[in-house]
Design an enzyme around this catalytic site. Structure first.
Site, short mmCIF file in Angstrom:
data_model
loop_
_atom_site.label_atom_id
_atom_site.label_comp_id
_atom_site.label_asym_id
_atom_site.label_seq_id
_atom_site.Cartn_x
_atom_site.Cartn_y
_atom_site.Cartn_z
CG ASN A 42 10.03 -31.67 3.22
OD1 ASN A 42 10.84 -32.37 3.80
ND2 ASN A 42 10.29 -31.12 2.05
CB ILE A 43 4.97 -35.71 3.41
CG1 ILE A 43 5.59 -36.18 4.73
CG2 ILE A 43 4.47 -36.89 2.59
CD1 ILE A 43 4.57 -36.73 5.73
CD GLU A 44 8.45 -32.08 -2.15
OE1 GLU A 44 8.78 -32.71 -3.17
OE2 GLU A 44 9.04 -31.06 -1.75
CB CYS A 53 5.89 -27.42 5.78
SG CYS A 53 5.73 -26.33 4.36
CD GLU A 55 8.49 -25.66 9.01
OE1 GLU A 55 8.28 -26.61 8.23
OE2 GLU A 55 9.02 -24.60 8.66
CB CYS A 86 6.23 -21.56 4.03
SG CYS A 86 4.91 -22.58 4.72
CB CYS A 89 5.01 -23.34 8.61
SG CYS A 89 4.79 -24.88 7.71
N1 THU Z 1 9.22 -26.77 3.31
C1 THU Z 1 9.15 -27.16 4.62
O1 THU Z 1 8.91 -28.35 4.91
N2 THU Z 1 9.34 -26.24 5.57
C2 THU Z 1 9.74 -24.95 5.35
O2 THU Z 1 9.93 -24.20 6.30
C3 THU Z 1 9.91 -24.47 3.97
C4 THU Z 1 9.47 -25.40 2.90
C5 THU Z 1 9.09 -27.80 2.27
C6 THU Z 1 7.83 -27.79 1.45
C7 THU Z 1 8.28 -28.47 0.19
O3 THU Z 1 8.22 -29.88 0.38
C8 THU Z 1 9.74 -28.09 0.06
O4 THU Z 1 10.15 -27.66 1.34
C9 THU Z 1 10.01 -27.00 -0.96
O5 THU Z 1 9.19 -25.91 -0.76
#
Ligand code: THU
Length: 130
Positions: A42-44, A53, A55, A86, A89
């Site tokens: 995941n990259i914010e 996310c 995935e 989520c 995804c």
């Molecule tokens: N996130 C994912 O990368 N995959 C998931 O299946 C659930 C959520 C990430 C998104 C965000 O960066 C962090 O988790 C919190 O929601």
């Protein structure tokens, strides 16, 4: 099918997560039909909604390299329970990967396997556009 290598790659990808806002680290590893593995984290960003996310990172990396057929995707979180992908995804997995095995991994590196169609029953797909 033994997914040990795929699980390992998803757990390794989790170390690369860029999640300074949520501190929730996720890794994913996608297995192609011919046994190549694409991983992602995941990259914010500071503009929170532009987050991607793990995935979708892995899937978009693979599709952008020309991959179209997949067998499985593994998703690893630091969670007590098996991580739950989520809704966005779930759509992307179902839509771009098909009814693949989804390997959900918890923070102890234990895993369980379900099908994409169990994660997203009655999915919207290309067939609905015809
Ligand atoms: N996130 C994912 O990368 N995959 C998931 O299946 C659930 C959520 C990430 C998104 C965000 O960066 C962090 O988790 C919190 O929601």
């Amino acid at each position: 099918m033994n997914y040990d290598e795929l699980v390992k790659k998803a757990v390794e990808a989790k170390q690369k997560a860029h999640a300074p806002y949520s501190n929730f680290h996720v890794g994913a590893a996608l297995l192609t039909e011919d046994d190549k593995i694409y991983s992602g984290c995941n990259i914010e960003t500071a503009s929170y909604s532009l987050t991607i996310c793990a995935e979708r990172t892995a899937i978009f990396k693979a599709v952008s390299e020309g991959e179209r057929k997949f067998k499985a995707i593994a998703v690893a979180g630091d969670t007590d329970d098996f991580i739950s992908p989520c809704g966005a995804c779930r759509q992307v997995i179902s839509d771009l990967c098909g009814n693949v095995d989804v390997i959900l991994i918890n923070g102890k590196n234990e895993h369980k396997i379900i099908k994409a169609s169990e994660l997203l029953p009655f999915a919207f797909s290309d067939k609905d556009l015809r």
